[in-house]
Design an enzyme around this catalytic site. Structure first.
Site, mmCIF file in Angstrom:
data_model
loop_
_atom_site.group_PDB
_atom_site.id
_atom_site.type_symbol
_atom_site.label_atom_id
_atom_site.label_comp_id
_atom_site.label_asym_id
_atom_site.label_seq_id
_atom_site.Cartn_x
_atom_site.Cartn_y
_atom_site.Cartn_z
ATOM 1 N N TYR A 177 0.820 -1.223 0.000
ATOM 2 C CA TYR A 177 0.000 0.000 0.000
ATOM 3 C C TYR A 177 0.853 1.272 0.000
ATOM 4 O O TYR A 177 2.055 1.214 0.119
ATOM 5 C CB TYR A 177 -1.078 -0.013 1.077
ATOM 6 C CG TYR A 177 -0.749 -0.103 2.534
ATOM 7 C CD1 TYR A 177 0.482 0.181 3.064
ATOM 8 C CD2 TYR A 177 -1.765 -0.471 3.431
ATOM 9 C CE1 TYR A 177 0.710 0.109 4.431
ATOM 10 C CE2 TYR A 177 -1.544 -0.539 4.802
ATOM 11 C CZ TYR A 177 -0.306 -0.245 5.287
ATOM 12 O OH TYR A 177 -0.097 -0.325 6.630
ATOM 13 N N GLU A 178 0.201 2.377 -0.207
ATOM 14 C CA GLU A 178 0.907 3.663 -0.388
ATOM 15 C C GLU A 178 1.857 3.635 -1.580
ATOM 16 O O GLU A 178 2.925 4.233 -1.558
ATOM 17 C CB GLU A 178 1.689 4.044 0.877
ATOM 18 C CG GLU A 178 0.832 4.523 2.012
ATOM 19 C CD GLU A 178 -0.078 5.662 1.589
ATOM 20 O OE1 GLU A 178 -1.250 5.613 1.965
ATOM 21 O OE2 GLU A 178 0.375 6.558 0.859
#
Lengths: 591, 591
Positions: free
Chosen positions: A434-435
């Site tokens: 994620y990110e």
């Protein structure tokens, strides 16, 4: 079964011996003396060990549940969240005018580590809120700031980031969620967002969703994306909560880990949304959150490795199995503890030398962010911008690798959920994704950051290392064990950068080596941090520091990293130098 | 959601182009012509795709449950097990006199791969039975063979291996389970065993536990361990089942993966046990199972990477995200498929080049086992003995690494259980641990196998590579891309072996590098396999093989491995050469 103790001495070492925070000419840093940071970090360490860590397994086992449209968090999460809130731990670096304590971001980062090590899934509820706070602070109107920031600082309300849709993650230009302007009021947002961490829960009275959406008629692709505030409950002018907004939870995802955090499909149906900043400039506002968030995710990576390491050390000291090859170390017992075996040592030293180097790297990055934000220093801003994909990508790859390595120390017990080592690995795994998945970080690094401002920050980093080496030449303790390997590694990194510069005509040559470059640079950064750490530890010993064992351990751990980890730069360079040839050789159908 | 197709062409390529099985002077190998192996493998491929693979997620989600003392396997497992049994897939290489088909072990191995790729947890029920069969065949009495082997060959009954106890895994000398001889009959076995895969279930009428235990009064430690057959139901002289024996399931473990297999705590309470072979020589008999099992576990490692890779390729072709940096490849669509991006390629090529190299390595190992068993060739036996820890340790480390890498291609969808990629990683993780944790494999390799028979087999392996290089000098297609890198890698391995030989006085120097050596040697073995594979593919192309794309892909994939993976040997050597200094520098208290 697992336990956690905040490594307070290590925090202090990085803050004071290595980074010398209180001597930095950055507003607010003069207050960060040893006693102050010690008091703060000891307190949050206790909270982490006593309150958050015991809930880590509870969160993993129970998970979150959607009941009648509302998400229920695991047993104990609400009471713990109240404690975190009441202790003021959510607002360390928030502005005083919004109820925060106005401390530097580096202090927030240091205080964040034990909370994340103790319970990563739990800490995400406040981590995302922190991101939402920052985005509104940077780009919101005064009215928006007044309405939302105090509640977000205190975590009375929490925040979320809504980017991903079913058909688009990295490529947000494909976004379909729409925000339609109204003649007589705010926009109306309609669409579906997925993978929304902390998307709904029972820990706060309101949830402030930051949602990317397209205003019809705007530019195509990523240039037509705007950012909106979409509260779960409409906030009335007097600050009290009004009607439920048109946002609901579609479902909760079943995930590999971080079960304690609710990952939701969020459905927006003509939900009231308030534009943040300018129309079509949403990505700019989102990037404020994302850069900060990426540093925070890098921290998640090594913090899971840290807690896993602590438990692996305890097990290696406790578990009796086999005898040392050089003669029994525990002759009175039926066998020697695992820690006598060289390969167990090798494994633990890999973990330890990474964790400590990663911490220094992350705190340094946070300090650079402070410098950029509080003094407007463009070099600091450029440097941390260059480092961000490395902090995120390298530290999460390695964090997962070493959480898994710590699990390995337990043998079969590591695979059994009861012992808790599996959870560290499963939780750490998400940080690579994620990110911005780590491949995207590598692309950002090589495709964008290296050439940023004409390559100025990359050159600045090389210069920084060169200067450090030069300034310390003749320091016998440093030279052979630290400076020489750092010089070699930095040379590898320069050679790789040169290769990329020669690849302008065939960008695939550079992009085929992007992932290796991210790791190469990660090693150089950690090597640089270890060289600085060793210097600081030697200085402390020369200054007759009381805790000699601590500083000697630090130097020995650094030597391990330089001798056994840093040489990886040569392998990464060798791969980079092969270019795109073998990588792009096959047609898609040949896979 | 995931799917699986057995890579039949690849099996055939390894068996016929690379290993040329039907031309080997090993009993039974002449029958392994292309048509025969193709027919067999196609059939088991169908079974794997159509019957076993759809149950993989079912097993993961449902898991096994202990109900009133009996373990219930997931929905559909029993019917599928019947199908596997009825197809004769459990007895391919079992002796004809015991109802098997008498095929070589290499054929069993090839047929095993698709079943393991499709459903690893399910396949363990028959995998352990195969191991029990082999141990009884090698060391059991004629009466024991007659009583147990036909039922184990057909999997009418299944088998287990009982080694680990709560306080001892690797160090079996600490074992407490006792087997007490009786005046008027078999031994009585009492104790607790843990982590017993397939320990109980509802797939078979009887379960034949092979249990290590100590006979009171015997030698201390590992030299006093004996092996016993302990059936769940006592088998009467006429072969029918009698009373329930004194063995029960204490509990089922909750694990990170392989949920479809029941991992049990087994309690033995004066259970009737029949000694296999001689008293106190149990480890010898157990090693028969363990060597075979280790090869099978190595196969598990790459087979999970294989199925994960197949799904990653499908996703990379399907998912539209971003544009190729060199210009749109799918201009009519909203974006290009992931597979256009160099870093996605790099990742997929890492996986592909590993999987195919690992398969060749494993099938070669299986053929060496056949040669050793069927012709009594001591060199083959020594060589496969040297290779066993590498097959197990290297292939499972890398198998997990690449199952995780395949998961990464999916971005956030890879972390969601619904997509199935998490399961491949979670299942693959156990292979690094059981059958001797990989650190123990490295210890076995460096501490025992290198010096086996005076280092004869290690020298033999170096000689084999040298001869191959020499024999192919002047082959332009091979020289630069395959022979040169293989020569360099082999030189690194020799240098590491030399370093170890110079470490006699400080064995910690060798053992600190054992893990790196296992990986170094793994790379050399795969490099050797790729050089042989490329040669075979070139020969096929020169011989006007019809499927030119297949052989060209093979060569291109090999080039990738040689260029981008094999250079890792230099890093491993660099680490090995640093010895024990930094590894053993800390006191236990300094960790």
């Amino acid at each position: 079964m697992p336990s956690y103790t905040a490594p307070l001495k290590d925090y202090q070492f990085v803050l004071h011996d290595v980074l010398q925070v209180s001597q930095q000419d950055i507003p607010g840093f003069a207050d960060l003396d040893r006693d102050f940071t010690s008091a703060v970090l000891e307190e949050v360490g206790k909270l982490s060990s006593n309150v958050l860590q015991p809930l880590n397994a509870v969160g993993d086992i129970e998970g979150c549940h959607l009941e009648n449209g509302v998400v229920r968090t695991p047993t104990g999460f609400k009471a713990a969240f109240d404690q975190v809130r009441e202790g003021g731990w959510t607002a360390l670096d928030a502005e005083e005018q919004y109820g925060g304590q106005g401390l530097p971001y580096v202090m927030h980062t240091a205080a964040n580590e034990p909370m994340v090590s103790a319970n990563m899934a739990f800490n995400m509820y406040q981590g995302l809120t922190h991101g939402a706070y920052s985005a509104i602070l940077a780009h919101g109107s005064d009215a928006q700031k007044d309405m939302f920031l105090p509640k977000l600082a205190s975590c009375e309300w929490t925040g979320t980031m809504n980017l991903t849709e079913p058909h688009c993650g990295t490529d947000l230009g494909l976004m379909r969620t729409k925000a339609v302007p109204q003649d007589d009021g705010p926009y109306r947002v309609t669409g579906q967002k997925i993978f929304i961490s902390a998307g709904d829960h029972d820990l706060a009275d309101n949830i402030i969703h930051l949602v990317l959406a397209k205003i019809p008629g705007g530019p195509d692709g990523i240039k037509g994306v705007s950012l909106f505030i979409v509260p779960k409950f409409i906030v009335k002018d007097d600050g009290t909560l009004g009607d439920r907004n048109g946002v609901s939870v579609g479902k909760i995802e079943e995930k590999m880990g971080i079960h304690g955090n609710s990952t939701c499909v969020m459905n927006y149906d003509e939900a009231v949304g308030y534009l943040i900043g300018e129309a079509h400039k949403g990505m700019r506002a989102m990037f404020v959150m994302m850069n900060e968030a990426r540093l925070g995710v890098g921290l998640q990576g090594y913090s899971q490795s840290e807690v896993a390491y602590q438990n692996a050390v305890a097990y290696a000291n406790d578990r009796l199995q086999g005898r040392a090859v050089t003669g029994a170390q525990n002759p009175a017992g039926p066998a020697d503890p695992l820690i006598v075996h060289p390969d167990i040592r090798r494994n633990l030293m890999d973990q330890k030398s990474f964790n400590e180097g990663a911490r220094a790297f992350t705190f340094w990055g946070a300090m650079l962010l402070d410098k950029a934000h509080k003094t407007g220093d463009k070099d600091a801003e450029g440097l941390v911008s260059l480092m961000t994909p490395v902090i995120k990508g390298f530290l999460t790859d390695k964090g997962f690798e070493y959480a898994t390595a710590a699990q390995q120390v337990y043998g079969g017990h590591g695979y059994i959920e009861e012992w808790g080592m599996s959870q560290f690995a499963r939780d750490a795994r998400i940080a690579m994704i994620y990110e911005g998945a780590n491949g995207v970080q590598a692309l950002d690094l090589v495709g964008r950051k290296l050439a940023l401002d004409g390559g100025k920050h990359l050159m600045g980093f090389f210069e920084m290392i060169k200067t450090f080496i030069k300034d310390n030449e003749g320091n016998e303790g440093l030279e052979k064990d630290f400076l020489d390997p750092l010089k070699a590694a930095s040379k590898d990194m320069q050679a790789a950068a040169m290769y990329f510069m020669g690849s302008m005509k065939n960008p695939n040559n550079a992009l085929s080596g992007s992932y290796d470059f991210m790791h190469l640079m990660g090693h150089v950064c950690l090597g640089y941090m270890w060289a600085r750490s060793a210097k600081a530890a030697m200085a402390a010993l020369e200054g007759n520091a009381a805790d000699t064992a601590f500083y000697e351990t630090k130097i020995a751990t650094g030597r391990y990293y330089m001798a056994r980890q840093l040489p990886a730069t040569a392998l990464h360079l060798a791969r980079i130098n092969t270019g795109a040839g073998t990588v792009m050789a096959l047609d898609a159908a040949q896979f």
